[in-house]
Scaffold this motif. Structure first.
Motif, PDB file in Angstrom:
ATOM      1  N   GLU A   8       0.962  -1.133  -0.160  1.00 14.32           N
ATOM      2  CA  GLU A   8       0.093  -0.403  -0.221  1.00 14.32           C
ATOM      3  C   GLU A   8       0.679   1.405   0.022  1.00 14.32           C
ATOM      4  O   GLU A   8       2.107   1.019   0.400  1.00 14.32           O
ATOM      5  CB  GLU A   8      -0.855   0.095   1.215  1.00 14.32           C
ATOM      6  N   GLY A   9       0.585   2.138  -0.548  1.00 14.96           N
ATOM      7  CA  GLY A   9       0.775   3.833  -0.479  1.00 14.96           C
ATOM      8  C   GLY A   9       2.651   2.920  -0.628  1.00 14.96           C
ATOM      9  O   GLY A   9       2.996   3.171  -1.846  1.00 14.96           O
ATOM     10  N   GLN A  10       3.318   4.450  -0.568  1.00 13.65           N
ATOM     11  CA  GLN A  10       5.001   4.510  -0.616  1.00 13.65           C
ATOM     12  C   GLN A  10       5.242   4.202   1.174  1.00 13.65           C
ATOM     13  O   GLN A  10       6.501   4.734   1.416  1.00 13.65           O
ATOM     14  CB  GLN A  10       4.978   6.123  -0.822  1.00 13.65           C
ATOM     15  N   VAL A  11       5.268   2.960   1.649  1.00 14.17           N
ATOM     16  CA  VAL A  11       5.642   2.441   2.516  1.00 14.17           C
ATOM     17  C   VAL A  11       6.930   2.118   2.580  1.00 14.17           C
ATOM     18  O   VAL A  11       7.039   0.936   2.225  1.00 14.17           O
ATOM     19  CB  VAL A  11       4.755   1.342   3.885  1.00 14.17           C
ATOM     20  N   PRO A  12       7.927   2.526   3.007  1.00 12.71           N
ATOM     21  CA  PRO A  12       9.339   2.406   3.108  1.00 12.71           C
ATOM     22  C   PRO A  12       9.374   0.621   3.725  1.00 12.71           C
ATOM     23  O   PRO A  12      10.654   0.068   2.933  1.00 12.71           O
ATOM     24  CB  PRO A  12      10.384   2.587   3.558  1.00 12.71           C
ATOM     25  N   GLY A  13       8.724   0.423   4.946  1.00  9.54           N
ATOM     26  CA  GLY A  13       8.691  -1.141   5.097  1.00  9.54           C
ATOM     27  C   GLY A  13       8.359  -0.951   6.941  1.00  9.54           C
ATOM     28  O   GLY A  13       8.912  -0.831   7.352  1.00  9.54           O
ATOM     29  N   ILE A  14       7.376  -2.347   6.828  1.00 14.20           N
ATOM     30  CA  ILE A  14       7.264  -2.673   8.038  1.00 14.20           C
ATOM     31  C   ILE A  14       7.232  -3.725   8.552  1.00 14.20           C
ATOM     32  O   ILE A  14       6.935  -4.679   7.077  1.00 14.20           O
ATOM     33  CB  ILE A  14       6.099  -1.847   8.700  1.00 14.20           C
ATOM     34  N   HIS A  15       8.015  -4.536   9.727  1.00 14.65           N
ATOM     35  CA  HIS A  15       8.268  -5.896   9.673  1.00 14.65           C
ATOM     36  C   HIS A  15       7.476  -6.503  11.362  1.00 14.65           C
ATOM     37  O   HIS A  15       8.293  -5.165  11.281  1.00 14.65           O
ATOM     38  CB  HIS A  15       9.339  -6.668   9.801  1.00 14.65           C
ATOM     39  N   ARG A  16       6.754  -7.097  11.105  1.00 13.39           N
ATOM     40  CA  ARG A  16       5.754  -7.047  12.445  1.00 13.39           C
ATOM     41  C   ARG A  16       5.484  -8.906  12.949  1.00 13.39           C
ATOM     42  O   ARG A  16       5.649  -9.404  11.707  1.00 13.39           O
ATOM     43  CB  ARG A  16       4.511  -6.616  13.002  1.00 13.39           C
ATOM     44  N   VAL A  26      -4.461 -15.458  26.203  1.00 11.67           N
ATOM     45  CA  VAL A  26      -4.380 -14.894  27.496  1.00 11.67           C
ATOM     46  C   VAL A  26      -3.464 -12.878  27.240  1.00 11.67           C
ATOM     47  O   VAL A  26      -4.070 -12.739  28.032  1.00 11.67           O
ATOM     48  CB  VAL A  26      -3.242 -15.474  28.819  1.00 11.67           C
ATOM     49  N   ASP A  27      -2.414 -13.587  26.314  1.00 10.64           N
ATOM     50  CA  ASP A  27      -1.928 -12.216  26.302  1.00 10.64           C
ATOM     51  C   ASP A  27      -1.383 -12.678  24.284  1.00 10.64           C
ATOM     52  O   ASP A  27      -1.286 -13.730  23.833  1.00 10.64           O
ATOM     53  CB  ASP A  27      -0.806 -11.628  27.136  1.00 10.64           C
ATOM     54  N   HIS A  28      -0.567 -11.544  24.353  1.00 14.36           N
ATOM     55  CA  HIS A  28      -0.193 -11.807  23.750  1.00 14.36           C
ATOM     56  C   HIS A  28       1.328 -10.893  23.292  1.00 14.36           C
ATOM     57  O   HIS A  28       1.880  -9.743  24.204  1.00 14.36           O
ATOM     58  CB  HIS A  28      -0.245 -10.823  21.477  1.00 14.36           C
ATOM     59  N   ILE A  29       2.989 -11.386  22.580  1.00 11.52           N
ATOM     60  CA  ILE A  29       3.717  -9.618  22.743  1.00 11.52           C
ATOM     61  C   ILE A  29       4.167 -10.090  21.424  1.00 11.52           C
ATOM     62  O   ILE A  29       4.209 -10.539  20.217  1.00 11.52           O
ATOM     63  CB  ILE A  29       5.495 -10.972  22.898  1.00 11.52           C
ATOM     64  N   LEU A  30       4.378  -8.468  21.080  1.00  8.24           N
ATOM     65  CA  LEU A  30       5.007  -8.326  19.395  1.00  8.24           C
ATOM     66  C   LEU A  30       5.854  -7.015  19.355  1.00  8.24           C
ATOM     67  O   LEU A  30       6.681  -6.185  20.351  1.00  8.24           O
ATOM     68  CB  LEU A  30       3.625  -7.442  19.202  1.00  8.24           C
ATOM     69  N   ILE A  31       7.357  -7.817  18.346  1.00  2.70           N
ATOM     70  CA  ILE A  31       8.113  -7.138  18.195  1.00  2.70           C
ATOM     71  C   ILE A  31       7.542  -6.642  16.882  1.00  2.70           C
ATOM     72  O   ILE A  31       7.229  -6.907  15.134  1.00  2.70           O
ATOM     73  CB  ILE A  31       9.435  -8.013  18.127  1.00  2.70           C
ATOM     74  N   GLU A  32       8.106  -5.070  16.722  1.00  6.50           N
ATOM     75  CA  GLU A  32       8.116  -4.772  15.770  1.00  6.50           C
ATOM     76  C   GLU A  32       9.303  -3.312  14.853  1.00  6.50           C
ATOM     77  O   GLU A  32      10.062  -3.238  15.279  1.00  6.50           O
ATOM     78  CB  GLU A  32       6.822  -4.588  14.968  1.00  6.50           C
ATOM     79  N   HIS A  33       9.464  -3.951  13.644  1.00  2.00           N
ATOM     80  CA  HIS A  33      10.408  -2.292  13.303  1.00  2.00           C
ATOM     81  C   HIS A  33       9.818  -1.393  11.834  1.00  2.00           C
ATOM     82  O   HIS A  33       8.989  -2.538  10.753  1.00  2.00           O
ATOM     83  CB  HIS A  33      11.264  -3.289  12.252  1.00  2.00           C
TER      84      HIS A  33
END
Length: 238
Positions: free
Chosen positions: A182-190, A197-204
């Protein structure tokens, strides 16, 4: 250093500016309009080549650089099924090949974090794992090379996952990767570890192409005078 720039799209133009700012000289710039200038003779005018093109032309470009006797730094993804062939050609010419699926210094630290978290979660089967990557609409490959690297390194450190799929997983050993353009997104990684009961999320999340381009120029500087296969782990001493 004298640099040959193979590929002059948005990334190539950003690399050019950073290289010039760091005192380097571009002696050869190749884009779609002058591909006939990409010859061994012209490449020999450079100390190193930086290559950001497309998978169908990348491996031939590497071969020309090896034949010219100059290191080649490449961020082109989607050609790794020919990696053995490329390394054989490199060894034939005693060449130098610096490859990264992502040259961002932050992403490569994120790679290290991903491996560490995967190892910590290896004995936590209550957490399922998924990945999402978002890029601009001009990006041709899906999932991204960065996402594939993240997945492969996760599998090496987490015995519960062994393969990835863009579709709905058909077994617990598969990890789903959602690829969004989408659009002009340079880059996202999750990367997400989710339990009941929960979640752990790491993102750049990249803010611009500047980080990728700087890493490529640093890789070119690092490659000069070296031989063999090099990666960002060598550059960052990870």
């Amino acid at each position: 250093m004298k640099i040959a720039l193979i590929g002059y799209g948005k990334m190539g133009k950003t690399i050019e500016q950073i290289a010039l700012d760091r005192g380097h000289e571009l002696v050869l710039t190749i884009d779609i309009t002058n591909q006939h200038d990409l010859t061994v003779e012209n490449l020999r005018k450079a100390d190193v080549a930086i290559e950001f093109t497309i998978p169908t032309s990348a491996t031939a470009n590497y071969g020309l650089c090896f034949e010219a006797g100059i290191p080649v730094v490449s961020g082109t993804t989607g050609w790794l099924d020919r990696k053995t062939e490329v390394l054989d050609e490199m060894n034939k010419h005693n060449g130098t090949f610096f490859y990264a699926s992502n040259f961002s210094l932050g992403v490569n630290l994120f790679f290290a974090l991903n491996k560490k978290l995967a190892a910590l979660m290896a004995n936590r089967p209550e957490y399922d794992i998924s990945m999402e990557e978002v890029h601009h609409t001009q990006k041709l490959d899906a999932p991204s090379g960065t996402a594939i690297t993240l997945a492969e390194e996760l599998f090496e450190n987490h015995p519960g996952k062994k393969s990835w799929t863009l579709d709905k997983p058909t077994s617990p050993e598969q990890m789903q990767i959602t690829a969004i353009r989408e659009g002009q997104v340079p880059g996202i990684h999750r990367i997400k570890y989710e339990s009941e009961v929960d979640h752990i999320l790491i993102e750049h999340s990249a803010k611009s192409r500047q980080g990728f381009a700087l890493g490529a120029v640093l890789a070119a500087e690092f490659s000069f005078g070296k031989k063999g296969m090099l990666t960002m782990n060598d550059l960052l001493n990870l």
